[in-house]
Enzyme design. Structure first.
Site, PDB file in Angstrom:
ATOM      1  N   HIS A   1      30.464  17.769   0.301  1.00 52.39           N
ATOM      2  CA  HIS A   1      31.325  16.960  -0.934  1.00 52.39           C
ATOM      3  C   HIS A   1      31.847  15.801  -0.208  1.00 52.39           C
ATOM      4  O   HIS A   1      33.050  15.494  -0.784  1.00 52.39           O
ATOM      5  CB  HIS A   1      32.247  18.326  -1.275  1.00 52.39           C
TER       6      HIS A   1
ATOM      7  N   ASN B   1      31.980  25.456  -7.988  1.00 47.96           N
ATOM      8  CA  ASN B   1      30.819  24.185  -8.250  1.00 47.96           C
ATOM      9  C   ASN B   1      30.705  24.131  -9.997  1.00 47.96           C
ATOM     10  O   ASN B   1      31.166  24.655 -10.656  1.00 47.96           O
ATOM     11  CB  ASN B   1      29.599  24.616  -7.579  1.00 47.96           C
TER      12      ASN B   1
END
EC number: 1.11.1.6
Length: 502
Positions: free
Chosen positions: A58, A131
């Site tokens: 990320h 997510n």
């Protein structure tokens, strides 16, 4: 299918030969991961320290502040203060991200998108770190470093490798559900504003009577779903690699505030033992026919950070950060993140990362943490640095005591086999997902799979391709046939082929 015999014995970093490298030790088949599983700690802790200074995963992200407003009463399920009354507003921070790319990668890559949401509540910060997909590639945290290595760069070529990616997926059939989502057009969202978000893991709600309910969180975009085709995503990577960041900032600047509705699925604690799927398996969803979505509230992003680094880059989320009325579940991947996320943040930002403004609880904090790099709050002054003591008035409030979790009878510590009977149906849900797609969605998904798998190379190419085709056939015959034909493979050997999976 024969494979080359392996002759090198696997060991820890200290040289100890080990067998339980992939399966975490748990209290019973569906119980929590045990702290004594040192191999899990070694893998995750080493993994967190592999790259500096950006996030290991990320790394590239965008974020904004906003509000969460309660629209429906769910107090019968949870005593969490932020849900206490209809109309109550809570300040939030939401960070979107791609998963596998570096900070300089393109926003339009085929990749899951992070959806990390922080609620600044009166009883502490709650981080719901999920997510844009309801499932994930793996279900045991010990496998996480290995999985992410396949999404990064080949240690020899320093390039992304379709061979590594598909080799891992073909050896781990539990990944198929997430692979099907990733290879559809959902793998290339047109913007962060035009995608759903999910808590992904199973969490728990605890109400005022200390009754526990298992819960999954859904965030439905009110902007509508918009995805790129593979061709459109490829074009956008060249036109503007930062298109999603630019879109988010500009939409908020012009007053077009992105919104999502928060919904939950609720499962009574007693039903978890008899549900048709393991409800704590991150590769599975709960049927919305069995557990319908319940409206909770609306989140709105209405404030761009005044400095990207200070807020977005230094934002440090951890699913370990829950509040009274919200807790964990026996979800093994969640347990791994409870350990690895705070550990990653302490390494990346320092032991006092929660004093950085974007991470700081805006309400009262009282603890005995002292010293460490970048201490910014006076370090407790001359007050005691131990508890209990005879000098201050800090106490533990019994009303915040967590109720016990029922782990069932005859619980023993063992290494969880993620492919054991009752845990090894990796094909029904991916197949159902494919059959739910429109004809156009099916064609795009198959085309994306073929395009990606054509990148598999080397002497193991046929082995990896054949192994993965067996998974596609088991999920849906028409899917397997379409992919095989696109790759120019003789399909007669695959419809009933055997698969070797670790």
């Amino acid at each position: 299918m024969n494979e080359k015999k392996k002759n090198t014995r696997l060991t820890t970093a200290s040289g100890r030969p080990i067998y339980e490298y992939e399966d975490s030790q748990t209290a019973g088949p569906r119980g929590p991961v045990l702290l004594q599983d040192y191999i899990l700690h070694e893998k995750l802790a080493h993994f967190n320290r592999e790259r500096i200074p950006e996030r290991v995963v990320h790394a590239k992200g965008s974020g904004a502040y906003g509000t969460f407003t309660v629209t429906n009463d769910i107090t019968k399920y949870t005593k969490a203060n932020l849900f206490s009354e209809i109309g109550k507003e809570t300040r939030i921070f939401l960070r979107f991200s791609t998963v596998g790319g570096e900070k300089g990668s393109a926003d339009a890559e085929r990749d899951p998108r992070g959806f990390a949401l922080r609620f600044y509540t009166e009883e502490g910060n709650w981080d719901l770190v999920g997510n844009n997909t309801p499932v994930f590639f793996i279900k045991d945290p010990k496998k996480f470093p290995d999985f992410i290595h396949t999404q990064k760069r080949d240690p020899y070529t320093n390039c992304k490798s379709a061979t590594m990616v598909w080799d891992f997926w073909s050896l781990n059939p539990e990944s198929l559900h997430q692979v099907m989502i990733l290879m559809s057009d959902r793998g290339t969202p047109a913007s962060y504003r035009h995608m759903h978000g999910f808590g992904s893991h199973t969490f728990s709600f605890i109400n005022a009577e200390n009754e526990r309910f298992y819960v999954k969180f859904h965030f439905k975009t009110l902007q509508g779903i918009k995805n790129f085709t593979d061709e459109e995503a490829t074009r956008m990577k060249g036109i503007d690699p930062d298109h999603a960041q630019r879109d988010l900032v500009e939409s908020i600047d012009r007053g077009d505030f992105p919104k999502w509705t928060m919904k939950v699925q609720i499962m009574p604690e007693a039903e978890a033992a008899t549900y048709k799927w393991n409800p704590f398996d991150l590769t599975k969803v709960w049927s919305q026919k069995d557990y319908p979505l319940i409206d909770v509230g609306v989140i709105e992003l209405n404030e761009n950070p005044d400095n990207f680094f200070a807020h977005v880059e230094q934002a440090a989320f951890a699913p370990a950060h829950v509040v009274n009325g919200i807790s964990y579940s026996p979800d093994k991947m969640l347990h791994g993140r409870l350990l690895s996320y705070p550990d990653a943040q302490r390494y990346r930002l320092g032991a006092n990362y929660e004093q950085i403004p974007v991470n700081r609880c805006p309400y009262m904090v009282a603890n005995y943490q002292r010293d460490g790099q970048m201490r910014t709050d006076g370090n407790g002054g001359g007050k005691p640095n131990y508890f209990p003591n005879s000098f201050d008035d800090v106490y533990t409030d019994e009303k915040f005591k967590q109720p016990a979790e029922d782990l069932g009878h005859h619980v023993v510590a063992d290494w969880y086999d993620r492919n054991a009977a009752g845990e090894n149906d990796h094909y029904t849900q991916p197949g159902d997902l494919f059959r739910l797609m429109t004809q156009e969605e099916k064609q795009n998904t198959v085309s994306n799979i073929i395009g990606s798998m054509k990148g598999i190379s080397g002497e193991k190419r046929d082995l990896i391709v054949n192994r993965q085709l067996c998974h596609f056939f088991r999920a849906d015959i028409s899917l397997g046939i379409a992919v095989a034909q696109g790759l120019g493979v003789d399909i007669s050997q695959h419809a009933t082929g055997n698969v070797h999976a670790n």
